[in-house]
Design an enzyme around this catalytic site. Structure first.
Site, PDB file in Angstrom:
ATOM      1  CG  HIS A  55      43.085  50.280  41.105  1.00  0.00           C
ATOM      2  ND1 HIS A  55      43.020  51.353  40.235  1.00  0.00           N
ATOM      3  CD2 HIS A  55      42.989  50.805  42.343  1.00  0.00           C
ATOM      4  CE1 HIS A  55      42.908  52.475  40.934  1.00  0.00           C
ATOM      5  NE2 HIS A  55      42.882  52.167  42.221  1.00  0.00           N
ATOM      6  NE  ARG A  56      40.549  43.533  34.846  1.00  0.00           N
ATOM      7  CZ  ARG A  56      39.310  43.587  34.367  1.00  0.00           C
ATOM      8  NH1 ARG A  56      38.708  44.753  34.195  1.00  0.00           N
ATOM      9  NH2 ARG A  56      38.663  42.491  34.054  1.00  0.00           N
TER      10      ARG A  56
END
Ligand SMILES: Cc1cc2nc3c(=O)[nH]c(=O)nc-3n(C[C@H](O)[C@H](O)[C@H](O)COP(=O)(O)O)c2cc1C
Length: 192
Positions: A170-171
């Site tokens: 999710h970065r």
């Protein structure tokens, strides 16, 4: 709690050597000249440990001139297959002549002759001119060991700050920052 960025670097470097297609030891070297103008290029890591990160070059090159004016540097490894980067910042010192001699002796003969033939960072009129210089060096040192050129040697980046960046889902990437203070190395986490 004592922190040791060098063990972590060793572990990541070993993984990178196993996973990268080539040149896991390639690192970007950033220097800045007397006027503060930044400059960056790739070099190869040839030794590392708590005492610093070593590369070899021509001291009459552009980077050599910048380091003479301003002995500070940044290093950056980007290991793409692992999605990791390591940033290192510190003060730069010359390695000893004995250390440069020992490393130079391990290089292939062509690389040794190339170190004599190349005026690194200076414009060259033709490729033929460079090849002629190389051949002249072949003749000069024919039948004997090639000594290290006096203008060629190692630099050691003595780190004060090392940051490890790694990819997370999710970065939400993570950054582990190690800084050197009066009490030794300490660690903190940074926002991505
Ligand atoms: C993967 C890679 C590794 C390199 N390793 C070195 C090195 O270890 N030493 C070096 O002097 N130049 C190395 N070079 C060449 C430098 O990037 C650069 O072109 C040269 O040193 C001149 O830089 P300067 O004019 O900023 O001094 C390498 C280039 C690449 C692409």
């Amino acid at each position: 709690m004592s922190a040791d960025p060098f063990q972590l670097f060793d572990a990541w470097f070993a993984e990178a050597r196993a996973s990268e297609v080539n040149d896991a030891e390639a690192m970007a070297l950033a220097t800045a000249g007397a006027l503060g103008q930044p400059s960056v290029r790739m070099v190869l890591l040839k030794g590392h440990g708590p005492e610093g990160f070593v590369f070899y070059t021509n001291e009459q090159s552009a980077k050599g001139a910048q380091l003479a004016d301003n002995p500070q540097a940044g290093l950056l490894f980007h290991w793409k297959s692992l999605r990791r980067q390591v940033r290192i910042e510190g003060i730069v010192e010359r390695v000893t002549d004995a250390e440069s001699d020992a490393y130079f002796a391990t290089r292939g003969r062509d690389s040794q002759l190339g170190a004599w033939a190349s005026d690194q960072s200076r414009p060259l009129d033709t490729r033929e001119h460079f090849e002629a210089r190389f051949e002249a060096m072949e003749q000069k040192f024919d039948g004997r060991d090639v000594p290290r050129p006096p203008h060629w040697g190692g630099y050691r980046v003595v780190p004060r700050r090392i940051e490890f960046w790694f990819d997370r889902p999710h970065r939400l990437h993570e950054r582990r920052l190690f800084t050197l203070g009066d009490g030794g190395w300490s660690e903190g986490l940074l926002y991505p």
